[in-house]
Motif scaffolding. Structure first.
Motif: not given
Lengths: 459, 399
Positions: A79-108
């Motif tokens: 659980e921890k690893d997965l959570n941190i992996a996603w935060v790291n992805r969002m914090s470093t990726t160039d694909a920001v739009l994709c991650e921003k929308m993934t966050l939207f669908w995560h909540n939807h």
């Protein structure tokens, strides 16, 4: 509005904020050009693979105390690893739009599961379809073990329908409350009977559990399947309207503007629920850049942390601290409060969460100490009870490492401390803040001050 | 001698539980002039406390049949009636019970109960239906209601670092204060101080920036008020050295210093006893019972008990039958414990749970928890419960 302000706004909403670095790369390009660049950067986003395999449940069947304990520990670690992996992805990726929308669908499509492999799988479905087609996403989400389990479709059998999934599919995922009857819930639940998953976590349609009888759903009669129900729901323009309203609140303004939402609905529906044309429409619409839509959305805790990470290139020696931050601010990824997701907006802010938000940046940027007490998550109760732990008190050194050299190198020459702060903040800076900034010892201090303000809570 | 000191000394001089009759009018005057408010203290037991091993139906054989190894043996039960008694770990509450300061409502629950911790806790904290998702808590909505004394965040204080959903309304929210001094220090950092003094700027408008500055300013002034007011009072009661003891000691400090607060919220976790329940539950029940007993005695001594009502709840009770690991699994209806100096019906309020009429192995509820809330809103918090709860609850007769 000048070009810089527009680009900043675009990156605040389509991503997690604009860094000086991004700005240099974006140059003085037109909005259209910048929007294209955002989509291009998201084209080849990879899935997250931090949880390698499904949990080996034979350990549970073996049943001895040690293997159970081991299993529990493994689950928590994953659980921890997965959570941190996603935060790291969002914090470093160039694909920001994709991650921003993934966050939207995560909540939807909000979902909780103890099985991190399933959680990761669902997250990757949301990522793969984040900018794709909504119909595909609904289908894949509905067939994912995480959701089948969470909304009890695994227990949805012919003759004993479990209506949980059918109800939430309509109320929260597609058409919204008030647009279907109780009878529609009952009939559609029958259509989803037999949908389940097997031991290896693959979707299976179990024909012997499926009700093949005639059903009537939203005026259509026949031996309807689950796919038929989803298609029927998407035929209703109200579904496009429901999604567009929610998206408007996420990307534009918490108070929906009916004219804009109707225009979005038309685009979405006409394009057969393709998400990309809808987003292009939003990001190039003149109303998107209206003054009243600038700097007026409250960042979610994750957006807040990620924007900070991106702005200052922060790395964490003890990445678990990212989980503590999420917890104390009220948004732990993969742990939405319920199937309706996090309520968002002003709900993120109360006296204590605001004080934490004002304190966290200087703590992270100065590698300081922070206290975490707070209460246990209800799901941790069994662990607490079994381990006889009482309230955990953590007083930890944050051990974070902002890359100040990199930050300072990207700051353009000859700009004032006020200009730097205004670059970092979406709302206009006030006179008081301006005076404070002019007294700041150096650029570093001014930047820390800028991110320790109520203004920084907004995007 | 100023009035506050005088009153403090008077209360001290009166010592134990019995206050001479001639002092009573003065005491009543004192409480009235210090706050004029009645206080509600909510204690949340997180994890789903096993109500059947808390208030034990020792008079019912089914209890012993279903719980081979984890039932509390008859001689160990602290008897309250010929049917029910206290878990021995709650021995310190016996004295409180005998004084008529404790009440027990059996079989409290709601229709279509949810056995998930987080969902069920949400239901209890928001007072929603089991299939309804509310984003505001019942205390938060009380703050939102047109309650005449609700304009300040410190009307509802959670003694913790973070604020529970129960305390969040849509316009108003309570405030989380684990340690008044720490909160005060945090808000007093010079940079924040400057920002707060920025009120006059346009940023106090209705938009989100205005909301943030308003919250910051309220936190700033509340921290000051709570710190300045509470430091005038030193708690004299003896409290156990546990986190819960400290939290209730803080509540005592707040109440006795005359803080204009109506609701206090405290939680204790560790009740999810799936495995080897007995030791664990008794350990946490002792923490709970000892802290509450100390708190009630303290309030009695300071003359505040008549103005205070303590309510304890958990998100669900546990299954009647024990499981294979000498523990219990998630269940449904549960008891609610009440404490106060003015209970109209002290002791056991209603029938013990019926262990022969189960719903799939679970207790059936006979009292909706929102009727308990309705009672507290109407009679303790002086607001019509219709402003907070939807469903037209009539309320009960325990206060």
């Amino acid at each position: 509005m000048d070009n810089l302000q527009q680009i900043k706004h675009l990156y605040a909403r389509a991503g997690f904020g604009l860094s000086f670095d991004d700005r240099k790369r974006a140059g003085n390009s037109s909005i259209k050009h910048a929007v294209n660049a955002l989509f291009r950067a998201s084209e080849n986003e990879e899935p997250i693979n931090s949880v390698p395999n499904n949990i080996d449940y034979s350990m549970l069947i073996k049943g001895d105390k040690d293997s159970k304990k081991q299993l529990l520990q493994m689950q928590r670690q994953e659980e921890k690893d997965l959570n941190i992996a996603w935060v790291n992805r969002m914090s470093t990726t160039d694909a920001v739009l994709c991650e921003k929308m993934t966050l939207f669908w995560h909540n939807h499509f909000a979902c909780r599961t103890n099985n991190s492999f399933y959680a990761q799988q669902l997250n990757n479905i949301q990522r793969a379809n984040a900018l794709g087609n909504f119909r595909d996403m609904v289908l894949e989400v509905s067939k994912s073990p995480a959701m089948l389990q969470f909304l009890n479709n695994q227990q949805n059998h012919k003759g004993h329908p479990n209506e949980n999934f059918a109800r939430e599919l309509m109320e929260l995922f597609t058409i919204g409350r008030g647009n279907y009857t109780e009878q529609d819930v009952k009939e559609s639940a029958r259509a989803f009977t037999g949908w389940g998953f097997n031991k290896t976590g693959e979707f299976v349609m179990r024909p012997f559990l499926h009700d093949e009888g005639e059903k009537t759903f939203l005026g259509k009669t026949g031996n309807l399947t689950g796919e038929d129900i989803i298609n029927r729901l998407l035929e209703q323009k109200q579904t496009a309207h429901f999604i567009c309203t929610k998206l408007y609140k996420y990307l534009v303004n918490e108070t929906p503007d009916e004219v804009a939402v109707t225009a979005m609905t038309d685009v979405f529906y006409k394009n057969n629920y393709n998400i990309k044309p809808l987003l292009e429409f939003v990001f190039t619409a003149p109303w998107f850049y209206d003054g009243r839509n600038i700097g007026n959305l409250v960042k979610s805790p994750v957006e807040f942390l990620v924007s900070l990470n991106r702005q200052f290139y922060i790395t964490y020696q003890r990445p678990e601290v990212l989980l503590q931050f999420q917890k104390v601010l009220g948004q732990v990824l993969f742990y939405p409060p319920n199937v309706a997701g996090w309520p968002g907006g002003r709900n993120w802010i109360d006296s204590s969460s605001l004080m934490y938000r004002l304190k966290i940046p200087s703590t992270i940027l100065n590698g300081g100490l922070i206290d975490f007490t707070g209460k246990a998550d209800p799901e941790e109760e069994a662990y607490i009870a079994a381990n006889r732990k009482q309230q955990q008190f953590v007083n930890e050194k944050v051990q974070s490492q902002p890359d100040w050299d990199k930050f300072l190198k990207t700051v353009p020459a000859n700009v004032s401390k006020q200009e730097i702060a205004q670059f970092i903040l979406q709302p206009q800076i006030t006179k008081t803040l301006s005076i404070e900034l002019s007294n700041a010892a150096d650029i570093k201090t001014a930047a820390i001050q800028a991110v320790s303000t109520p203004e920084y809570q907004l995007s | 001698m100023d009035r506050r000191n005088f009153l403090k000394n008077t209360a001290l001089a009166s010592g134990a539980f019995m206050i001479p009759a001639f002092l009573k009018p003065l005491e009543a005057l004192a409480t009235g002039s210090l706050t004029g408010y009645k206080n509600l203290v909510i204690i949340q037991l997180s994890g789903g406390n096993d109500g059947l091993n808390t208030i034990i139906p020792y008079g019912n054989d089914i209890y012993y049949q279903k719980r081979n190894t984890i039932a509390i043996k008859k001689p160990d039960v602290i008897t309250l009636s010929d049917m029910q008694g206290l878990n021995p770990a709650l021995s310190s509450l016996k004295e409180i019970y005998d004084q008529g300061w404790m009440g027990i409502i059996n079989s409290v629950g709601y229709p279509n109960p949810d056995r998930s911790h987080f969902r069920s806790m949400d239901i209890w904290q928001t007072a929603s239906e089991s299939n309804q998702f509310l984003t505001t808590g019942w205390i938060g909505r009380y703050l939102d209601s047109n309650c005449s004394t609700c304009k300040n965040p410190y009307t509802a204080i959670e003694v913790d670092d973070t604020l529970s959903l129960a305390m969040k309304g849509s316009k108003m929210k309570g405030i989380a204060v684990e340690d008044p001094n720490k909160l005060y220090q945090t808000t007093r950092e010079p940079f924040f101080k400057e920002l707060v003094h920025d009120h006059s700027d346009a940023n106090l408008s209705e938009d989100n920036l205005g909301y943030l500055y308003k919250t910051m300013a309220e936190t700033y002034s509340s921290a000051n008020y709570i710190q300045q007011t509470s430091k005038t009072y030193q708690v004299t009661g003896q409290y156990p050295a546990t986190a819960m003891g400290n939290q209730l000691k803080t509540v005592s400090k707040f109440i006795n210093s005359g803080l204009q607060t109506r609701v206090y919220y405290v939680s204790l976790s560790g009740f999810d006893t799936h495995v080897n329940q007995q030791n664990q539950q008794e350990r946490v029940l002792k923490i709970y019972g000892d802290a509450v007993a100390a708190f009630i005695k303290d309030l009695k001594n300071t003359g505040k008990l008549d103005d205070t009502l303590v309510m304890t709840f958990s998100e669900f009770g546990r299954r009647v039958e024990q499981n294979a690991s000498n523990g219990t699994d998630h269940g449904t209806a549960n008891n609610i414990l009440l404490f106060g100096g003015k209970l109209k019906k002290a002791g056991i309020y209603n029938n013990a749970p019926d262990l022969s009429q189960l719903d799939n192995g679970d207790l059936k509820y006979t009292v909706d928890f929102r009727e308990v809330y309705a009672t507290l809103l109407d009679k303790c918090l002086d607001v019509n419960n219709n402003q907070v709860l939807s469903g037209g609850f009539k309320g009960l007769n325990f206060i």
